[in-house]
Design an enzyme around this catalytic site. Sequence first.
Site, PDB file in Angstrom:
ATOM      1  N   PRO A  45      10.936   7.005  10.787  1.00 62.74           N
ATOM      2  CG  PRO A  45      11.316   6.756  13.064  1.00 62.74           C
ATOM      3  CD  PRO A  45      11.793   7.518  11.866  1.00 62.74           C
ATOM      4  CE  LYS A  51       3.512   0.394  13.071  1.00 62.48           C
ATOM      5  NZ  LYS A  51       4.506   0.432  11.970  1.00 62.48           N
ATOM      6  NE  ARG A  95      -2.128  -1.991   3.243  1.00 61.96           N
ATOM      7  CZ  ARG A  95      -2.638  -2.528   4.355  1.00 61.96           C
ATOM      8  NH1 ARG A  95      -3.922  -2.370   4.630  1.00 61.96           N
ATOM      9  NH2 ARG A  95      -1.890  -3.220   5.184  1.00 61.96           N
ATOM     10  CG  HIS A 106      -0.192   2.250  13.287  1.00 65.52           C
ATOM     11  ND1 HIS A 106       0.209   2.887  14.428  1.00 65.52           N
ATOM     12  CD2 HIS A 106       0.454   2.870  12.259  1.00 65.52           C
ATOM     13  CE1 HIS A 106       1.069   3.844  14.118  1.00 65.52           C
ATOM     14  NE2 HIS A 106       1.231   3.858  12.817  1.00 65.52           N
TER      15      HIS A 106
END
Length: 265
Positions: A124, A157, A12, A153
Site C-alpha cells: 500500500p 486518487k 505520475r 491525498h
Amino acid sequence: MIKVVVAGALGRMGQESCKAVLKAEGMELVGAVDTREIGSALGAHLGIADLEIKVSDNLEKTLQDLKPDVLIDFTRPGVVQGNIELAIKNGVRPVVGTTGMSSEEIEKFRELAAANQVGALIAPNFTIGALLMIKFAAEAAKYFPHVEIIELHHDQKMDAPSGTAIKTAEAIAAVRGNMAQGMPSEFEKIEGSRGGNYEGMRIHSVRLPGFVAHQEVILGGVGQTLTIRHDSISRESYMPGLLLAVRKVMSLNHLVYGLENLLFE
C-alpha cells in the site's frame, strides 16, 4: 542485472518508477506499458532523448517477448488484478503499488504465487517514513487505544480510504482489537461526518488538489493526545522503497503483503 517492465508507465508514479529504475545500479528498464500514447517513445515523456523504449498497450505480449524479472505496477483498481495474474503466470515477479484490492483478491494472488513458486509484493505504501509511522502507531496503541486516522491525498486518487490508512488500522487492531470509541449515543447530522468505522476506530479521507500523500494517526488518552504524522512531499519519496522491493522480490517464492514485512524482517 534485474530486468524491469513498468505498467502504468505514463502515470505520475509510473514515470517516477521508470526514472528510478533507469538510474538504479543493477537494474535495466526493458519495457513500458500504458493505455495512452501507444507506440510513442518513452523517453519523450521522461525528457530522455536517447531512450528507445516504445510504449505498448499489450502487457502479455510485452512480458512474453521481453521476459523481464519484475513487473512494477502503478495502474488502477480494476486493471491491476489482471496484470498481477498475467505476471505470475508468465513467471514474472509483480511489485505492486496500486491500491484498491480486497483482502479476498490479495488472498487469491497469494495462492497463485505459491502455486507457481513466483515471488510477489503488494505494498500500500513504499515510503520508509510511512512504514515507520504504521509501526510507531501500533506500538503507541498499546498505551493509547483510542485512535482516529486522517489521510489526505490528491484529488485524482480513486479509492478511499487509502491502502496506507487500511494497513495502519489493521496494525492497530492487531494490538488493541475491536473497541468501541466515543459516546454510544452519538449521531451524525450529515451522513459520513464521523468517517469510516474499522474495528471501532474512525478513518477520515480528504481529497484535494495540492496534496500528494499524507496521514495523521491521532491517539487520545486522559488529559493528552499523541499525533504521529507522515508527509510525502513528492513522489520521489516512494522510490527508495520501491527499488528495495524490486531487489527483495527476486529472492521470494511467495507473495508478501506490505513492504514492512521485508524492511523490518
